[in-house]
Design an enzyme around this catalytic site. Structure first.
Site, PDB file in Angstrom:
ATOM      1  N   GLU A 261     -34.985   6.700  63.768  1.00  0.00           N
ATOM      2  CA  GLU A 261     -35.450   5.457  63.169  1.00  0.00           C
ATOM      3  C   GLU A 261     -34.829   4.224  63.837  1.00  0.00           C
ATOM      4  O   GLU A 261     -33.612   4.164  64.041  1.00  0.00           O
ATOM      5  CB  GLU A 261     -35.139   5.472  61.663  1.00  0.00           C
ATOM      6  N   THR A 305     -43.350   2.351  61.966  1.00  0.00           N
ATOM      7  CA  THR A 305     -43.194   3.816  61.988  1.00  0.00           C
ATOM      8  C   THR A 305     -44.556   4.509  62.022  1.00  0.00           C
ATOM      9  O   THR A 305     -44.757   5.478  62.765  1.00  0.00           O
ATOM     10  CB  THR A 305     -42.416   4.299  60.747  1.00  0.00           C
ATOM     11  N   HIS A 421     -32.170   2.026  59.384  1.00  0.00           N
ATOM     12  CA  HIS A 421     -33.306   1.144  59.133  1.00  0.00           C
ATOM     13  C   HIS A 421     -32.781  -0.181  58.625  1.00  0.00           C
ATOM     14  O   HIS A 421     -31.795  -0.215  57.890  1.00  0.00           O
ATOM     15  CB  HIS A 421     -34.229   1.799  58.091  1.00  0.00           C
ATOM     16  N   ASP A 480     -38.442   5.079  67.333  1.00  0.00           N
ATOM     17  CA  ASP A 480     -39.809   4.685  66.976  1.00  0.00           C
ATOM     18  C   ASP A 480     -40.151   3.238  67.308  1.00  0.00           C
ATOM     19  O   ASP A 480     -41.265   2.922  67.676  1.00  0.00           O
ATOM     20  CB  ASP A 480     -40.130   5.014  65.508  1.00  0.00           C
ATOM     21  N   HIS A 481     -39.166   2.343  67.181  1.00  0.00           N
ATOM     22  CA  HIS A 481     -39.413   0.929  67.488  1.00  0.00           C
ATOM     23  C   HIS A 481     -38.095   0.182  67.525  1.00  0.00           C
ATOM     24  O   HIS A 481     -37.046   0.774  67.252  1.00  0.00           O
ATOM     25  CB  HIS A 481     -40.366   0.294  66.468  1.00  0.00           C
TER      26      HIS A 481
END
Ligand code: GP9
Ligand code: MN
Length: 712
Positions: A261, A305, A421, A480-481
């Site tokens: 994440e 996500t 996150h 993911d980013h």
């Protein structure tokens, strides 16, 4: 007393009195249902307040329609609206019990998934108290029938009715702005239906869902099979030849997709105060049997996500409007990785320590053909087990293995971590590195949660080794980013020890790790430019799956003749030579802003721009018009969504039965779980173990005492 009673009755005999009473009762029961029938995850006083008041505006708006009618009609209309909205509430209560999510028009419109499961599951799990929501309606009807309340047939002025409608609209506006102050992007990003109900109410959610469904279904209704022709043509003309050296090297192996994440590439080998932040991932990154990519970019848009998942498993971009998993995941036809592998004999499972409704995973995963979706309710719960969006990674990873070991092999398992996150919060006991010192609150905790995530990966890898699973598995790790957005340029500059951090740097900062690890794999750091859209074709080649038949927009990252233009969702791009940010162009190697383009540069940039816009728009067309329903690649069987249910009881039973196949790790260990061999330093679990041992020693000492007593 009787006078007051008469007065109240007199008030209820007026149209407004009855209107107010109906609304008040509807409000009360909705609030009761929110608190007893749903699990909306309300946190903080603002959310509490919104939950309490959110049924009112839409109820006034809807019930207010009756005020435009005259006489008895007005009362009957009000009761009909009440009955309809109550039935909707009732239906959602039943659906929620099974699926922890709310009904959508897309589901009702005919995805077999729901009709099948509804009849099977929902009616069997009805509670007597569910019917309570109809009580007020019955009472109102009786009050009118026995003339305890009399109907007032005098007409209501149009202007008054209009005034009520306007008031309701203003209240909806106020509700919306309060909701946005607590959660921005609530409607545009549509994370989770639970959020919309929590903030805006069930009826508002229904309206939002209705508008969305109408929008998406219009595009789909007009689409035809031939719309796919241009897509096929483009893909054929731009196909890269997969690297034969790697074709099928992972054939038949288990596949783990480990979703890191918000994990950015800069964290690899990054040191803070002389300490590596992510030593376990660094080790993996440099291992000779890991293929690592250092020019690999995230390509997500608003769906974050969800977009990453869409690209990773479908090689289709998320849409510009937001999460395609939400808008189209339920109804569209897909040819996703789980389905492709399932049809090759793989067992497929997704793991996530959050509610299944987030990003509409519960429905999208059915469309993608996941056999299992192990979500929150499958995991143990306990004090401090969760932070932010769900179970803490160390606990999540540990208890995922309870199911991993039951999966018949070969399997395809996707594990989605979540602790790293935004806003990167972690309790003291789990912190093992100091915060960075940029002075930006959003940025400074990032290394702490990243380190925690890294440790959870280390623990998981150790278990994989012990269990023998590592030997016959291929692990794919990906970030993911971004974790730190472009709004924190100053802080990032400080973090990286630079004097400046501009838009070009931010585009380069979109790099995330991609690591493919498998014992015996010819690894090394690969410098090709690529992104999330390319992962599926790369994995397919490694697994020996021919992907040329599929509608996939990426290409094998190991291919020798691939185009290295990396498209961002907003149309910007990075190539090994040029970077586009808005209307500015840069030299990717030097970062120099190209003020005046030479003819050759202009040419190259035009070609890249064209490629990016065409790829994005064709991918959008596939999703927005649901074009894959018109085409089934040879050798692929269309996914039957109704075959899948993620009900925990059913899954537990199926997994139990599957042990007879003797292919799972558990059955290979004669049914003896390897969970005990999982070593984690998760303080929450240690605290529990301490508490358990102290109570057992307390009870054993008390039993000793009592035995002493009896001795005496
Ligand atoms: C929640 C998690 C977070 O389930 O996947 O999604 P994100 O906010 O990163 O898009
Ligand atoms: Mn994410």
């Amino acid at each position: 007393m009787t006078q007051i009673g008469r007065r109240i009755r007199g008030y209820f005999n007026t149209r407004f009195g009855f209107f107010a009473l109906t609304i008040a009762l509807f409000w009360l029961k909705t609030y009761w249902a929110y608190n007893t029938k749903f699990n909306l995850g309300v946190k903080g006083s603002m959310q509490e307040l919104l939950l309490a008041i959110n049924p009112i505006p839409t109820t006034i708006l809807l019930f207010g329609i009756a005020l435009y009618m005259s006489g008895r009609k007005s009362y009957i209309t009000m009761l009909i609206i009440d009955a309809l909205t109550t039935t909707w509430l009732f239906a959602n209560i039943l659906y929620y019990r099974e699926f922890s999510d709310f009904l959508t028009f897309a589901l009702i419109k005919g995805s077999g998934a729901v009709s099948n499961n509804l009849s099977k599951g929902v009616f069997g799990i009805m509670n007597a108290s569910d019917w309570f929501v109809f009580l007020d309606l019955v009472v109102l009807i009786l009050l009118l029938a026995f003339r305890v309340i009399r109907m007032n047939t005098a007409p209501v002025k149009k202007s008054v009715a209009l005034g009520i409608t306007a008031l309701a609209c203003c209240m909806i506006g106020a509700n919306l702005s309060m909701a946005y102050s607590d959660r921005s992007g609530l409607l545009t990003r549509t994370f989770d239906n639970n959020y919309i109900v929590k903030y805006l109410g069930l009826n508002a959610y229904t309206m939002v869902d209705g508008v969305k469904t109408a929008k998406t279904s219009a595009a789909k209704a007009n689409a035809k099979a031939s719309d796919l022709d241009s897509v096929k043509k483009f893909l054929k003309n731009h196909q890269a030849t997969p690297n034969v050296e790697y074709s099928g090297v992972a054939k038949g192996k288990n596949v783990f997709i480990i979703h890191l994440e918000s994990f950015q590439q800069f964290l690899i080998d990054f040191k803070w105060q002389g300490t590596e932040v992510t030593p376990n991932l660094n080790k993996l990154y440099h291992q000779s049997d890991t293929l690592s990519f250092d020019n690999f970019f995230n390509q997500v848009g608003q769906g974050k996500t969800a977009d990453a998942e869409m690209m990773l498993e479908n090689s289709l971009f998320g849409t510009a409007e937001g999460s395609a998993m939400v808008a189209d995941g339920t109804t569209n036809t897909f040819q996703a990785a789980p389905a492709i592998l399932d049809q090759m004999g793989y067992t497929t499972a997704a793991f996530h320590g959050d509610v299944p409704s987030f990003w509409n995973r519960d429905n999208a995963y059915r469309s993608w053909g996941y056999d299992y979706f192990i979500s929150k309710s499958y995991y143990p719960s306990g004090k401090n087990y969760e932070v932010g969006y769900g179970l803490k990674d160390k606990i999540f990873m540990k208890y995922s293995t309870k199911y991993v070991e039951q999966l018949p092999q070969p399997f395809y398992a996707k594990l989605i971590t979540v602790t790293n996150h935004y806003p990167y919060e972690l309790d003291k006991k789990n912190v093992s590195i100091a915060k960075t010192k940029t002075g930006d609150k959003t940025v400074d905790g990032y290394v702490q949660t990243a380190k925690y995530l890294d440790q959870s990966i280390g623990e998981f890898m150790a278990w994989l080794k012990k269990s023998g699973l590592e030997k016959n598995s291929m692990l794919v790790f990906y970030g993911d980013h971004y974790g730190i957005s472009g709004n924190h340029k100053k802080a990032v500059a400080k973090l990286l020890g630079r004097t400046d951090f501009n838009d070009f740097d931010n585009a380069q900062f979109q790099r995330v790790p991609l690591m493919i690890h498998m014992p015996g794999l010819k690894g090394g750091v690969n410098h090709t430019y690529g992104g999330e859209i390319d992962v599926l074709p790369t994995i397919e080649n490694l697994l020996g799956v021919k992907s040329s038949n599929y509608i996939q927009f990426g290409s094998d990252l190991l291919s020798k003749d691939r185009d290295q233009t990396v498209a961002f969702r907003n149309g910007d791009f990075v190539t090994p030579t040029y970077t586009k940010v808005g209307s500015s162009y840069y030299d990717t190697q030097t970062g120099e802003l190209l003020k005046k383009l030479t003819a050759a540069q202009k040419d190259a940039i035009d070609t890249a721009t064209n490629r990016v816009t065409t790829t994005l728009s064709l991918s959008d067309r596939v999703i927005n018009s649901d074009l894959l329903r018109f085409y089934t690649p040879s050798g692929f069987t269309k996914v039957k969504k109704s075959d899948y249910s993620y009900n925990k009881k059913t899954a537990t039973k199926t997994l139990k039965a599957a042990q007879k196949e003797n292919t799972s790790v558990l059955s290979q260990h004669k049914g003896e779980s390897l969970l005990d061999q999982y070593v984690t330093d998760a303080p929450e679990l240690a605290d529990e173990a301490d508490a358990a041992s102290s109570t057992s020693s307390a009870s054993s000492s008390s039993s000793k005492q009592s035995s002493k007593k009896t001795d005496q």
